[in-house]
Design an enzyme around this catalytic site. Sequence first.
Site, PDB file in Angstrom:
ATOM      1  CB  THR A 237      -0.586  -0.027   1.168  1.00  0.00           C
ATOM      2  OG1 THR A 237      -1.849  -1.468   1.387  1.00  0.00           O
ATOM      3  CG2 THR A 237      -1.541   1.232   1.766  1.00  0.00           C
ATOM      4  CB  CYS A 324      24.826   6.080   4.174  1.00  0.00           C
ATOM      5  SG  CYS A 324      23.673   6.861   3.728  1.00  0.00           S
TER       6      CYS A 324
END
Length: 385
Positions: A237, A324
Amino acid sequence: MPERVYLDWNATTPLRPEARAAIAAAWDISGNPSSVHAEGRRARRLVEEARAAVAASVAARPEGVVFSSGGTEANALALTPGLRRGAGLPVQRLLVSAIEHASVLAGGRFAADAIGTIAVARSGLLDLDDLRTKLEGGPAALVSVMLANNETGAVQPVAKAAEIVHAAGGLLHVDAIQALGKISFDINSMKADLVTLSAHKIGGPKGVGAVVLADGVQGLEPLLRGGGQELGRRAGTENVAGISAFGAAARAAMAALEEDAVRLRGLRDRLENGLLQTPEMIVFSGDVRRLPNTTLFTVPGLKAETAVIGFDLDGIAVSSGSACSSGKVQPSHVLAAMGLSHELAQGAVRLSLGWSTSETDIDLTLKTWRKLANTLLRGGRRNTA
């Protein structure tokens, strides 16, 4: 408590007011965008409006946009064996530049023995001759080259790379995550086959990204299978609030791009002129085209972690490179690929500016740097690299 100075915009950006408003509006919609009733149609409308806005930001068709959970997933989805364009051969191997983001260096779904690396010059730009050599004699390749490096800001010659790749029967993926909203580009002028984007680099929320496919690109196999959302290319979804905010951020970023670029380039030049007063100062990729907001610098003998802590204690948020990998002690793989010494690479500090950065912020940063330099460094000469 005095207000802090934020100079780590390449890691992430504050949420734009337009994106915040889009999130608030979406939260009031209860429908699933796959449902056919009125509530579902309202949710679907928000998703499709955002899809159109994201597509417009790179001059693509809305049906080519596949939403994801962020840039890392978008890159993993884009790096798919079997991709092809039109009647072309499907790609069987992957070539990535040595300075790519970790999510690209990981190779997506290509086997380790099907992945090769393209060299870069000391300037931080892709070595096009090495690209030609690596493409010779092998099966069709998917080549991944970022548009602008997240550490140095160097803008890569992706259109030239595309010509070489297409002449060899391959496809080009461009990670444009760091470039969106900072420089003008589009999927057609770059001659790219796939482009990846991320919302939180342009004032949208974290956790939303997109793969954008050029016309005729086929064979994108979903990472997630299930309900068939995103035209069967990414199940689950849709994150209606996040996607709607991505679209709002894209519209705002593109509307302000030209004005912001001019202003930020002026601020960056002011910053670098001040930094270069320090003997032996090195500004990486300083002699090539860069993002207007990015400076990566060092001085021989500097330890990046010490400098970052010093800036932070003075109320200024900067980075030692990619967010990161900022918790790691090894030096930047980008600078290593550029041929810089371990000593210089471990001392690199990144300052990246954004829409709220002011001249006062730059002056305070330079004041702090002069204090740190007096404490940490000895004299020498000025330089660029």
